[in-house]
Design a protein around this motif. Structure first.
Motif, PDB file in Angstrom:
ATOM      1  N   ARG A 145       0.842  -1.192   0.000  1.00 17.64           N
ATOM      2  CA  ARG A 145       0.000   0.000   0.000  1.00 17.64           C
ATOM      3  C   ARG A 145       0.879   1.244   0.000  1.00 17.64           C
ATOM      4  O   ARG A 145       1.909   1.280   0.670  1.00 17.64           O
ATOM      5  N   VAL A 146       0.475   2.245  -0.792  1.00 18.42           N
ATOM      6  CA  VAL A 146       1.117   3.556  -0.754  1.00 18.42           C
ATOM      7  C   VAL A 146       0.146   4.532  -0.093  1.00 18.42           C
ATOM      8  O   VAL A 146      -1.072   4.401  -0.228  1.00 18.42           O
ATOM      9  N   THR A 147       0.676   5.499   0.638  1.00 26.65           N
ATOM     10  CA  THR A 147      -0.167   6.463   1.344  1.00 26.65           C
ATOM     11  C   THR A 147       0.387   7.861   1.143  1.00 26.65           C
ATOM     12  O   THR A 147       1.610   8.050   1.054  1.00 26.65           O
ATOM     13  N   ALA A 148      -0.530   8.826   1.065  1.00 26.98           N
ATOM     14  CA  ALA A 148      -0.165  10.234   0.986  1.00 26.98           C
ATOM     15  C   ALA A 148      -1.084  11.017   1.916  1.00 26.98           C
ATOM     16  O   ALA A 148      -2.211  10.588   2.222  1.00 26.98           O
ATOM     17  N   THR A 149      -0.627  12.168   2.376  1.00 27.97           N
ATOM     18  CA  THR A 149      -1.417  13.023   3.261  1.00 27.97           C
ATOM     19  C   THR A 149      -1.598  14.384   2.607  1.00 27.97           C
ATOM     20  O   THR A 149      -0.832  14.776   1.723  1.00 27.97           O
ATOM     21  N   ASP A 150      -2.642  15.110   3.058  1.00 27.43           N
ATOM     22  CA  ASP A 150      -2.912  16.450   2.548  1.00 27.43           C
ATOM     23  C   ASP A 150      -3.263  17.326   3.755  1.00 27.43           C
ATOM     24  O   ASP A 150      -4.117  16.963   4.583  1.00 27.43           O
ATOM     25  N   ALA A 151      -2.612  18.502   3.844  1.00 29.84           N
ATOM     26  CA  ALA A 151      -2.805  19.366   5.005  1.00 29.84           C
ATOM     27  C   ALA A 151      -4.132  20.099   4.993  1.00 29.84           C
ATOM     28  O   ALA A 151      -4.493  20.742   5.991  1.00 29.84           O
ATOM     29  N   ASP A 152      -4.893  20.017   3.899  1.00 31.18           N
ATOM     30  CA  ASP A 152      -6.170  20.732   3.823  1.00 31.18           C
ATOM     31  C   ASP A 152      -7.212  20.058   4.695  1.00 31.18           C
ATOM     32  O   ASP A 152      -6.982  18.979   5.275  1.00 31.18           O
ATOM     33  N   ASP A 153      -8.407  20.707   4.777  1.00 32.83           N
ATOM     34  CA  ASP A 153      -9.479  20.292   5.678  1.00 32.83           C
ATOM     35  C   ASP A 153      -9.950  18.879   5.345  1.00 32.83           C
ATOM     36  O   ASP A 153     -10.434  18.629   4.233  1.00 32.83           O
ATOM     37  N   PRO A 154      -9.848  17.935   6.277  1.00 35.92           N
ATOM     38  CA  PRO A 154     -10.312  16.570   6.003  1.00 35.92           C
ATOM     39  C   PRO A 154     -11.826  16.469   5.869  1.00 35.92           C
ATOM     40  O   PRO A 154     -12.330  15.443   5.415  1.00 35.92           O
ATOM     41  N   GLU A 155     -12.561  17.540   6.297  1.00 33.17           N
ATOM     42  CA  GLU A 155     -14.016  17.514   6.159  1.00 33.17           C
ATOM     43  C   GLU A 155     -14.479  17.947   4.767  1.00 33.17           C
ATOM     44  O   GLU A 155     -15.660  17.919   4.480  1.00 33.17           O
ATOM     45  N   THR A 156     -13.551  18.353   3.915  1.00 33.10           N
ATOM     46  CA  THR A 156     -13.882  18.760   2.543  1.00 33.10           C
ATOM     47  C   THR A 156     -13.170  17.847   1.571  1.00 33.10           C
ATOM     48  O   THR A 156     -12.311  17.029   1.942  1.00 33.10           O
ATOM     49  N   ASP A 157     -13.498  18.055   0.290  1.00 37.05           N
ATOM     50  CA  ASP A 157     -12.833  17.269  -0.753  1.00 37.05           C
ATOM     51  C   ASP A 157     -11.398  17.710  -0.975  1.00 37.05           C
ATOM     52  O   ASP A 157     -10.661  17.058  -1.720  1.00 37.05           O
ATOM     53  N   ASN A 158     -11.025  18.844  -0.388  1.00 37.79           N
ATOM     54  CA  ASN A 158      -9.672  19.353  -0.630  1.00 37.79           C
ATOM     55  C   ASN A 158      -8.588  18.369  -0.213  1.00 37.79           C
ATOM     56  O   ASN A 158      -7.486  18.383  -0.751  1.00 37.79           O
ATOM     57  N   SER A 159      -8.863  17.523   0.776  1.00 37.02           N
ATOM     58  CA  SER A 159      -7.843  16.581   1.250  1.00 37.02           C
ATOM     59  C   SER A 159      -8.194  15.134   0.932  1.00 37.02           C
ATOM     60  O   SER A 159      -7.525  14.229   1.414  1.00 37.02           O
ATOM     61  N   ILE A 160      -9.240  14.908   0.150  1.00 32.36           N
ATOM     62  CA  ILE A 160      -9.579  13.538  -0.239  1.00 32.36           C
ATOM     63  C   ILE A 160      -8.713  13.186  -1.445  1.00 32.36           C
ATOM     64  O   ILE A 160      -8.817  13.810  -2.508  1.00 32.36           O
ATOM     65  N   ILE A 161      -7.851  12.173  -1.269  1.00 35.84           N
ATOM     66  CA  ILE A 161      -6.815  11.842  -2.255  1.00 35.84           C
ATOM     67  C   ILE A 161      -7.232  10.615  -3.048  1.00 35.84           C
ATOM     68  O   ILE A 161      -7.732   9.637  -2.489  1.00 35.84           O
ATOM     69  N   SER A 162      -7.008  10.696  -4.359  1.00 37.19           N
ATOM     70  CA  SER A 162      -7.192   9.554  -5.251  1.00 37.19           C
ATOM     71  C   SER A 162      -5.840   9.167  -5.827  1.00 37.19           C
ATOM     72  O   SER A 162      -4.994  10.043  -6.089  1.00 37.19           O
ATOM     73  N   TYR A 163      -5.624   7.864  -6.021  1.00 38.34           N
ATOM     74  CA  TYR A 163      -4.349   7.349  -6.492  1.00 38.34           C
ATOM     75  C   TYR A 163      -4.507   6.759  -7.892  1.00 38.34           C
ATOM     76  O   TYR A 163      -5.557   6.209  -8.235  1.00 38.34           O
ATOM     77  N   LYS A 164      -3.420   6.824  -8.662  1.00 40.57           N
ATOM     78  CA  LYS A 164      -3.450   6.318 -10.037  1.00 40.57           C
ATOM     79  C   LYS A 164      -2.033   5.908 -10.443  1.00 40.57           C
ATOM     80  O   LYS A 164      -1.068   6.599 -10.134  1.00 40.57           O
ATOM     81  N   ILE A 165      -1.921   4.738 -11.102  1.00 43.50           N
ATOM     82  CA  ILE A 165      -0.633   4.291 -11.659  1.00 43.50           C
ATOM     83  C   ILE A 165      -0.517   4.870 -13.064  1.00 43.50           C
ATOM     84  O   ILE A 165      -1.382   4.634 -13.916  1.00 43.50           O
ATOM     85  N   VAL A 166       0.537   5.634 -13.323  1.00 41.76           N
ATOM     86  CA  VAL A 166       0.692   6.263 -14.636  1.00 41.76           C
ATOM     87  C   VAL A 166       1.742   5.577 -15.495  1.00 41.76           C
ATOM     88  O   VAL A 166       1.748   5.753 -16.720  1.00 41.76           O
ATOM     89  N   SER A 167       2.660   4.788 -14.902  1.00 39.38           N
ATOM     90  CA  SER A 167       3.631   4.065 -15.729  1.00 39.38           C
ATOM     91  C   SER A 167       4.151   2.861 -14.963  1.00 39.38           C
ATOM     92  O   SER A 167       4.125   2.824 -13.729  1.00 39.38           O
ATOM     93  N   GLN A 168       4.591   1.893 -15.737  1.00 40.00           N
ATOM     94  CA  GLN A 168       5.165   0.662 -15.193  1.00 40.00           C
ATOM     95  C   GLN A 168       6.450   0.364 -15.953  1.00 40.00           C
ATOM     96  O   GLN A 168       6.453   0.325 -17.183  1.00 40.00           O
ATOM     97  N   GLU A 169       7.540   0.135 -15.214  1.00 38.68           N
ATOM     98  CA  GLU A 169       8.834  -0.154 -15.829  1.00 38.68           C
ATOM     99  C   GLU A 169       9.425  -1.418 -15.198  1.00 38.68           C
ATOM    100  O   GLU A 169       9.585  -1.447 -13.968  1.00 38.68           O
TER     101      GLU A 169
END
Length: 1190
Positions: A213-237
């Protein structure tokens, strides 16, 4: 749906209000959010509570649009029973651009209708830190913000609003709270919690298998979408075998396997570039890396090497190693599919055992964790299973081992203070048995009260076997006497019938330490002569003896008497070292060191040796006098209080007391010196964040760059010393970064050869860290190193480096074996490659310089010394034509020579001895240089005269032959000719010199019959005649050297033509350290046994005597002449490394007989000047024969 918000169930507010959000979507799918604050408003008159909901607008309204903050009315509307603030909460947007000061809201008291009110504010942002952010106009009540707000620094402010009448007529409002929420804006990017992320998955994992699992954090308000993070794989090597081998959960960051087909051997590692985006994927983005290592699949379950083990363990032992269970595992060494873990699944209900993995990872070690009790359980049968750290890829049987633990009884101290001794007393006259019980007092009674007697037989009529009944007893150490002091009386019941004599032997009697115990001969009283010391010797084993004084046949069997020395607390604890030294980081709160003491007294059965520890003082006593604590039993010291400061108090000294008898006995003091180390609060920084360097290709261990850093922590501490990692840019693992000698530099070196033709540039990202982890979250310094690869001329490369071909050993000359060529790795250059032989030890091969075609230059021989295990190795060189620095590549050609039957078998033994009467057959071994199937089984035939007196028979394996004497021969030397055939009937004759002795059996003793019985004068006369004859022969040879040579007649007449096949490839002879078959030098004569120098060979002739090789090189000519003469006159002609008889080759030869060599004396007939033209190898021969008369 009209958007009405209602209360579904009774609401309990833990605070004065609750805030939640409501989302709505319009027809275009755009999302709108409003915040709702629910609070209770208490109306005193009606004694009820209203629930008030304040709803903020979906749009960001100007604060000027807010209505004035006014006082609430009473519910009746007629009378204000008590005034109170009704302050609806409101929000201010962060990062506003102003202009400042900017009005937020107007505060208004309803007293303002009657008199002028003065307003003021206090609290956070007003008169408390951060001060001055909010201000209020005194008369209007307008509330202003003076600067831009930042929600990530402070999310809300609590202000207290005050209102008093301007005229001071005692009209004032009760201070009320105003809460200002800072509305979040999306002004922060996501941040990965680490980079890169590392994970592993086995190559046979199934689809949808989640492994990291990979995890990231966002300092914005967790009660808004500003800190809701989505993940995506953009390349594989690498993008193999498929470009989308992995999938990621957009919400959780969990990575799973999307496609199967991974191959660890082809693609051992994958690197995924992952993007984390806030606003549910519609906002700011950050990239990170996930490195996935493909591990070996767990398809080989571990197996116990032994499934049943029986062991014995002493009772009362804790931490005792019971058994070591070794296993095997066929998976990759070091992988989670290989490392093992163990469990006891049955047989240990009381939890007495533990099984752990041993250091080799392939062994389970069972130990005791509780003391075993033989009296309760004498045997345990444990079932132990072994598993891997990684799960099996399918259903495999789990290996189980059964461990049978037999508990051994040990002598334990009594659990009470009263001992009972039961013994049988046999009355011989009445033939009955009395049972006597001797009960000792709870107090320590004198050992002298005890009597050691013999038991009676069970029938009472007859003593089947007498034996000692010796109850064990104890003697306290350090007794004050008086000495000698009686311990016990030894008594035999024979003493009722006759006088017995007693004695003792063993430790403390006649063995060291001698003289401690004595016994009175007639009474059997056993005495101790001095005080005992348990710490010197804890027990004594004596052997007691009793014999009748007047009846020698009456004797007791010797029996063992054990005297245990009882411990007294007579030793103080002793610290194992003093002082103890330890260190702990100033920010740590943990156990960090241990002090230990030992006590020579008994700690197993008494408290005398059980030690407790205590800290009695701390120096300095700052910041608190009890900064440290110690475990009373183990001596482990830990930090008890925080607040250590290395700069103020860099060292503490603790005075520690160790006391035996669990803290109630003797004490000893020791010291623990604790050094406070620096905590890592200064991260190291690269002095230069970007480097550009050039490195020549193909260099391994080449220093690429030296990256220097600075660190503000204590020099030499783990918080100051550095370590380095390459986090990106080195996919092939070509580089390594290590810490330099001064600890503040990272040295990048190459660990694999770089290839300019494949990659011309590498961009490496290197991070620096300390050996100690950071205290808190500190930024990590990164340096970028751009490595430019320099092109160099590389040697041509053979593919493969070793070429194996299979060819028969008799391949004709000029046979084309193979075309072995090389390619030039310098693809950017146009260079020509030439070929030549680098190493061809036997000189069998040639190579075409232009094409690389390899041919047979001379005939090959599988039995040559240059061939090892049937393989001949040659080195081929490929040279390019680079002008400045030509490069040479090498390739190895391995020719596996196929065997051909080109060697006849020979007999190894050439000299034997045998008695002419009653001797056993002689076993002769046979060797064939050809391997199977051209060797054994062999067969042997006798030749010529040999058949008359000798016969042969093969051994069981047909690899040796027994030589039998058919008739009794006279003593002497005989030439035995045997023809040896291999299984394909290729043969060769071997000559054996057989010495026949006039003896019987195997006693080889040859005596000279002619000299036997002769007088000494006769023997001396014969010897004198022989010496005179030798002198004449020597003079004759000297004369012949100076005489012109004459041509001798050939061995056979000119007209004696024999049509034979001659073997010209057999040269025979050679150095005496070579295993040559010399019999081939006279093969032609052996093929016709009746022809031997034109005469029939005699059955017995004496062997000639050859002159040894002279030390002086100038005498070599005489040496050759003498030995040629001896060989020419030898009728048996055995081939003993000299010029021997050559076969007749027919008439008409241009060359004369080889015997003419002997006819030359001084060399006048020969011109040896041509030897000077043959080069340095023949210089010595030219000097010998071309130097004239001298």
């Amino acid at each position: 749906m009209d958007g009405t918000v209602t209360l579904k169930r009774p609401l309990t507010l833990r605070e004065a209000y609750e805030v939640f959000s409501v989302n709505a979507w319009d027809a275009d799918g755009k999302k709108h959010t409003v915040s709702i604050r629910v609070e209770f408003v208490h109306h005193l008159n009606g004694h009820h509570k209203d629930t008030v909901m304040n709803i903020s607008s979906p749009q960001i309204e100007s604060p000027l649009d807010h209505p004035p903050l006014a006082f609430a009315r009473s519910s009746a509307g007629l009378k204000r029973a008590k005034r109170g603030w009704v302050i609806p909460p409101f929000s201010a947007v962060e990062n506003s651009r102003g202009p400042f000061p900017m009005k937020l809201v107007q505060i208004k008291s309803d007293f303002a209708k009657e008199t002028q009110m003065v307003y003021s504010i206090t609290g956070e942002g007003a008169d408390q830190d951060p001060k001055g952010i909010f201000t209020v106009e005194r008369l209007s009540g307008n509330l202003f913000v003076t600067q831009s707000l930042d929600r990530e620094k402070k999310a809300s402010y609590r202000l207290i609003v005050h209102a008093v009448a301007h005229d001071g007529d005692n009209v004032k409002e009760t201070p009320m709270e105003v809460i200002i929420f800072v509305m979040d804006q999306n002004d922060n990017k996501p941040v990965f919690t680490q980079n890169p992320f590392n994970g592993h998955v086995h190559e046979a994992a199934v689809k949808d298998y989640e492994f990291m699992r990979v995890t990231a954090t966002d300092a914005d308000d967790p009660e808004t979408d500003n800190s809701i993070i989505s993940y995506k794989i953009v390349s594989q090597e690498p993008p193999l075998p498929k470009p989308n081998m992995f999938d990621i959960n957009i919400s959780t960051g969990t990575i799973c396997l999307r496609e199967t087909g991974m191959d660890r051997d082809q693609w051992p590692r994958y690197t995924l570039l992952i993007v984390a985006t806030d606003m549910e994927g519609a906002g700011y983005s950050t990239t990170g890396t996930a490195v996935i290592t493909i591990t070996d699949s767990n398809d080989n379950p571990p197996q116990f090497e032994q499934t049943s083990i029986v062991v014995s363990v002493l009772e009362n032992k804790v931490g005792y190693e019971v058994a070591k269970l070794t296993v095997t595992d066929g998976d990759e060494v070091g992988s989670p599919a290989w490392s093992t873990k163990y469990r006891i699944i049955s047989g240990d209900k009381g939890g007495f055992f533990n099984v752990s993995t041993g250091p080799s990872q392939l062994e389970g070690i069972i130990t005791t964790v509780k003391p075993l009790d033989f009296e309760k359980t004498k045997q345990y049968v444990l079932s132990v299973i072994v598993e891997n750290d990684d799960p099996f890829i399918s259903s495999f049987p789990t290996s189980t081992a059964t461990v049978t633990v037999n508990v051994e009884d040990v002598k334990e101290p009594p659990k009470h203070t009263v001992s009972v001794k039961v013994e049988r007393i046999h009355h011989h006259e009445e033939h009955h048995i009395d049972t006597v019980m001797n009960i000792s007092s709870p107090e320590m009674e004198s050992p002298s009260d005890q009597v050691l007697t013999f038991p009676k037989s069970s029938t009472g009529a007859k003593r089947a076997k007498r034996g000692w009944v010796i109850p064990p007893f104890r003697v306290p150490e350090n007794s004050r006497g008086p000495f000698p002091m009686k311990l016990v009386q030894i008594k035999s019941d024979y003493a009722k019938e006759t006088q017995m004599i007693y004695s003792v032997t063993g430790e403390g009697a006649d063995l060291e330490p001698k003289g401690i115990f004595t016994v009175e001969r007639l009474s059997g009283n056993l005495f101790v002569t001095q005080a005992l010391d348990r710490e010197k010797k804890a027990s004594y084993r004596l052997v007691a003896h009793a014999v009748a004084r007047d009846v020698p046949s009456v004797i007791e069997a010797p029996m063992e008497v054990i005297i245990d020395v009882m411990d007294q607390n007579d030793n103080k604890p002793v610290f194992t070292q003093n002082p103890f030294n330890g260190q702990v980081a100033e920010a740590a709160v943990k156990e960090f060191m241990k002090v230990t003491a030992t006590d020579a007294d008994d700690s197993q059965e008494t408290n005398n040796g059980i030690i407790h520890y205590k800290i009695v003082s701390q120096e300095p006593p700052f910041p608190k006098p009890n900064m440290f604590d110690i475990n009373t039993s183990t001596g482990t010291i830990r930090v008890q209080e925080t607040g250590m400061d290395r700069e103020q108090w860099p060292r503490y000294t603790l005075l520690i007391v160790a006391t035996d008898m669990e803290g109630a006995g003797y004490s000893t003091t020791g010291t623990a010196v604790i050094t406070i180390t620096d905590s890592n609060d200064n991260p190291p920084q690269f002095e230069q964040s970007s480097y550009t360097v050039s490195v020549p290709e193909n260099k391994v261990g080449h220093e690429v760059a030296k990256l220097t850093v600075t660190d503000g922590d204590e020099v030499g501490s783990p918080a100051w010393s550095t370590k380095y990692r390459i986090i990106s840019g080195d996919k092939g693992g070509f580089f390594n970064v290590s810490t330099g000698p001064n600890q503040l530099e990272g040295i990048i070196t190459t660990v694999k050869p770089l290839d300019f033709e494949k990659t011309k540039q590498y961009v490496l990202s290197v991070i620096v860290e300390n050996d100690d982890p950071f205290v808190g979250s500190l930024p990590t310094s990164t340096a970028t190193v751009t490595v430019n690869v320099e092109d160099v001329n590389e040697p041509p490369e053979f593919k493969p480096k070793e070429k194996i071909i299979f060819k028969p050993e008799d391949a004709p000359v000029d046979t084309e074996l193979i075309t072995y060529t090389a390619t030039d790795p310098d693809t950017g250059k146009s260079q020509k490659i030439m070929y030549k032989m680098g190493s061809d030890d036997a000189g069998w091969l040639s190579v075409s310089p232009e094409t690389g075609v390899i041919k047979v230059r001379s005939l090959m021989d599988r039995e040559s010394v240059y061939v090892k295990d049937g393989k001949y190795r040659a080195i081929i060189l490929a040279v390019d034509d680079d002008v400045s620095s030509p490069a040479t590549g090498t390739g190895t050609l391995i020719i596996e020579l196929e065997n051909v039957n080109d060697n006849a078998p020979v007999i190894n033994e050439r000299i034997i001895k045998i008695c002419n009467r009653g001797s056993a057959p002689v076993l002769l071994s046979i060797t064939d240089k050809d391997g199977p199937p051209f060797g054994a089984p062999f067969s042997v035939e006798t030749q010529g005269e040999t058949s008359k007196n000798w016969s042969t028979s093969m051994n069981d394996t047909s690899t040796g032959v027994f030589l039998h004497l058919k008739s009794q021969l006279e003593q002497g030397d005989y030439n035995v000719v045997l023809r040896v055939f291999d299984q394909h009937k290729l043969y060769q004759d071997s000559s054996i010199q057989a010495t026949v002795c006039d003896c019987t059996g195997d006693e080889f003793q040859c005596t000279n019959k002619q000299l036997a019985g002769m007088a000494l004068s006769g023997v001396l006369g014969i010897l004198g005649g022989i010496l005179a004859l030798l002198l004449l022969v020597l003079l004759l040879l000297l004369f012949l050297r100076r005489k012109s040579g004459t041509k001798k007649e050939p061995l056979l007449p000119e007209d004696d033509v024999r049509d034979n096949i001659y073997y010209y490839d057999e040269e025979g002879g050679g150095e005496d350290d070579q295993d040559y078959d010399l019999s081939v030098l006279h093969r032609g004569l052996d093929n016709r046994p009746e022809v031997f120098r034109n005469d029939v060979a005699p059955t017995f002739l004496p062997a000639p005597h050859y002159r040894p090789r002279p030390a002086n090189p100038e005498e070599i000519g005489t040496f050759i002449d003498d030995n040629l003469n001896a060989a020419d006159n030898d009728p048996t002609a055995p081939p003993y490394d000299s010029l021997l008889v050559f076969d007749y080759e027919g008439g008409g030869s241009d060359a004369g007989s080889l015997s003419s060599i002997n006819s030359s004396s001084s060399g006048h007939d020969q011109d040896y000047d041509f030897l000077n033209e043959w080069g340095p190898r023949f210089k010595k021969l030219a000097d010998m024969f071309g130097g004239g008369e001298d």
